[in-house]
Scaffold this motif. Structure first.
Motif, short mmCIF file in Angstrom:
data_model
loop_
_atom_site.label_atom_id
_atom_site.label_comp_id
_atom_site.label_asym_id
_atom_site.label_seq_id
_atom_site.Cartn_x
_atom_site.Cartn_y
_atom_site.Cartn_z
N VAL A 39 -9.59 -6.14 4.46
CA VAL A 39 -9.74 -7.28 3.92
C VAL A 39 -8.48 -7.80 3.13
CG1 VAL A 39 -11.01 -8.49 2.15
CG2 VAL A 39 -12.44 -7.00 3.80
N GLY A 40 -8.02 -6.86 2.38
CA GLY A 40 -6.80 -7.12 1.65
C GLY A 40 -5.71 -7.76 2.45
N TYR A 51 0.85 -1.12 0.06
CA TYR A 51 -0.02 0.01 -0.08
C TYR A 51 0.70 1.19 0.09
CZ TYR A 51 -4.00 -3.19 0.93
OH TYR A 51 -5.24 -3.84 1.03
N HIS A 52 0.72 2.05 -1.05
CA HIS A 52 1.75 3.10 -1.19
C HIS A 52 0.94 4.55 -0.53
CE1 HIS A 52 4.55 1.30 -4.13
NE2 HIS A 52 3.57 0.53 -4.32
N GLY A 53 0.03 4.78 -0.65
CA GLY A 53 -0.56 6.18 -0.23
C GLY A 53 -2.05 6.17 0.32
N TYR A 54 -2.69 7.34 0.21
CA TYR A 54 -4.14 7.42 0.76
C TYR A 54 -4.95 7.82 -0.31
CZ TYR A 54 -2.39 12.03 1.94
OH TYR A 54 -1.91 13.26 1.76
N GLU A 55 -6.08 7.67 -0.29
CA GLU A 55 -7.21 8.31 -1.32
C GLU A 55 -7.57 9.70 -0.99
OE1 GLU A 55 -7.41 3.84 -0.42
OE2 GLU A 55 -7.84 5.90 0.91
N PRO A 74 -9.86 8.87 5.06
CA PRO A 74 -10.09 7.79 4.37
C PRO A 74 -11.54 7.39 4.86
CG PRO A 74 -8.41 7.00 6.04
CD PRO A 74 -8.39 8.41 5.86
N THR A 75 -12.34 6.96 3.69
CA THR A 75 -13.78 6.40 4.28
C THR A 75 -13.84 4.98 4.72
OG1 THR A 75 -14.04 5.60 1.97
CG2 THR A 75 -14.47 7.68 2.23
N LEU A 76 -14.95 4.78 5.39
CA LEU A 76 -14.97 3.40 6.01
C LEU A 76 -14.73 2.44 4.89
CD1 LEU A 76 -17.94 3.80 8.37
CD2 LEU A 76 -15.57 3.87 9.10
N SER A 77 -15.34 2.50 3.57
CA SER A 77 -15.30 1.56 2.67
C SER A 77 -13.66 1.29 2.32
CB SER A 77 -15.96 2.26 1.33
OG SER A 77 -15.53 1.25 0.24
N TYR A 108 -5.52 3.50 8.83
CA TYR A 108 -6.30 2.60 8.39
C TYR A 108 -6.20 1.53 9.13
CZ TYR A 108 -6.15 5.01 3.61
OH TYR A 108 -6.19 5.86 2.78
N GLY A 109 -6.00 1.52 10.35
CA GLY A 109 -5.66 0.31 11.31
C GLY A 109 -4.74 -0.79 10.88
N ALA A 110 -3.70 -0.33 9.75
CA ALA A 110 -2.85 -1.21 9.14
C ALA A 110 -2.04 -1.91 10.37
CB ALA A 110 -2.23 -0.63 8.05
#
Length: 351
Positions: free
Chosen positions: A132-133, A113-117, A122-125, A151-153
């Motif tokens: 999930v990924g 994962y490189h960045g943010y949207e 970030p949205t919950l989606s 993201y809770g990553a």
């Protein structure tokens, strides 16, 4: 090994993810591996298949399909070419996890994962898709540790990019000049940099700025520069921009790749943010203390003024950043990938 990378955009498109995938691929090929890239055909005249420097590029013909409809074309193409996936020893996905949905539980895969949207939280989606990924992948890399908070990553590896080693050189740096590298967009802060130049000029500090990049705020930036008689030159995208940092005294950059490139040639870095996720993106950097990180044009102008008033402090900052970046090579990044592929979710390390 036979390695396949998924990336939304790749050569000839210019960007941070594109360069990351390119340099990792090149280093893997040097070591005797076979590398293929599956990517979008982002414009009409691109060949569906091309070999570029021993990298096999497969382009999914999605142009000019609307974004919301692309996934059906992508899944259809991948299913028609699924032998590429099943013949690969390693499948590694850069951001576009949803591309792999038809092959879940049929083939192991890894994620970066490189960045943010977008420009806001970030949205919950978006958070849910990443979780999930991460859950289904055999291992993950995050570019930046801020993703833990936003993201809770729980990445197995964290990196902040890399740079090709090169001597600092003896080229003459033009004083009172700055280089901007990045998209001309709200998130990258182009207007904040221009407003800071106006504040500095009003205080008697005139900086000439050269802008490498393009984006939705280009026209606004050009109008503002012209209206306020700022010394700004717009150069557009340039894939050789790394060769130009040494020509300028200051680096106006706010993305990881440009940051390490500026550190490598010992340039003071002035970064900006206008939202909380970008703030954490910058402040989690291992060399955040060596970077002037500003929230608005006044803070930025004050930081540039401080550079000219306290040169000794800034030399120490620049030297510290340069010493750190010496270890941030693409060979080191490839070692992280190899470690992930070997040990999977048992791997935990920061780079």
């Amino acid at each position: 090994m036979n390695i396949i990378f998924f990336a939304r955009l790749f050569y000839p498109h210019i960007g941070g993810v594109e360069k990351h995938v390119m340099r990792v691929s090149e280093e893997l090929i040097k070591a005797g591996n076979k590398v293929s890239i599956v990517t979008e055909g982002f414009k009409k005249d691109l060949a569906e298949f091309e070999v570029y420097g021993d990298i096999r590029i497969f382009r999914i013909p999605v142009f000019p399909t609307l974004e919301k409809s692309k996934k059906w074309l992508i899944w259809k193409w991948l299913l028609a070419h699924q032998q590429l996936i099943f013949e690969a020893d390693i499948v590694h996905i850069h951001d576009v996890f949803y591309w792999f949905i038809p092959f879940l539980f049929r083939k192991r895969f890894y994620l970066t994962y490189h960045g943010y949207e977008g420009y806001k939280s970030p949205t919950l989606s978006a958070i849910g898709q990443r979780k999930v990924g991460e859950l289904l992948a055999s291992g993950t890399i995050c570019v930046g540790d801020y993703m833990r908070k936003w993201y809770g990553a729980r990445p197995n590896l964290v990196t902040y990019g890399a740079v090709d080693k090169r001597p600092v050189g003896n080229r003459k740096t033009i004083k009172a000049t700055a280089i901007y590298v990045g998209r001309l967009s709200e998130d990258s802060g182009i207007m904040m940099y221009l407003m800071a130049l106006k504040l500095l000029r009003d205080k008697g500090i005139s900086i000439r700025l050269t802008v490498f990049g393009d984006g939705p705020q280009k026209s606004e930036a050009e109008r503002y520069s012209g209206t306020n008689s700022l010394a700004v030159r717009f150069r557009g995208y340039d894939d050789t921009v790394i060769n130009h940092y040494q020509d300028f005294e200051l680096a106006f950059v706010s993305r990881y790749l440009a940051i390490v490139e500026a550190m490598q040639v010992k340039r003071p870095i002035f970064a900006v943010y206008n939202n909380d996720i970008k703030k954490d993106y910058l402040r989690c950097h291992p060399q955040a203390k060596s970077i002037a990180i500003s929230e608005n044009e006044k803070e930025l102008a004050d930081a540039v003024s401080d550079y000219y008033l306290n040169s000794g402090k800034w030399r120490r900052r620049v030297d510290e950043a340069h010493n750190w970046v010496k270890e941030q090579s693409w060979q080191q990044v490839v070692k992280l990938y190899r470690q992930l592929w070997k040990n999977g979710k048992e791997t935990f390390k920061y780079q």
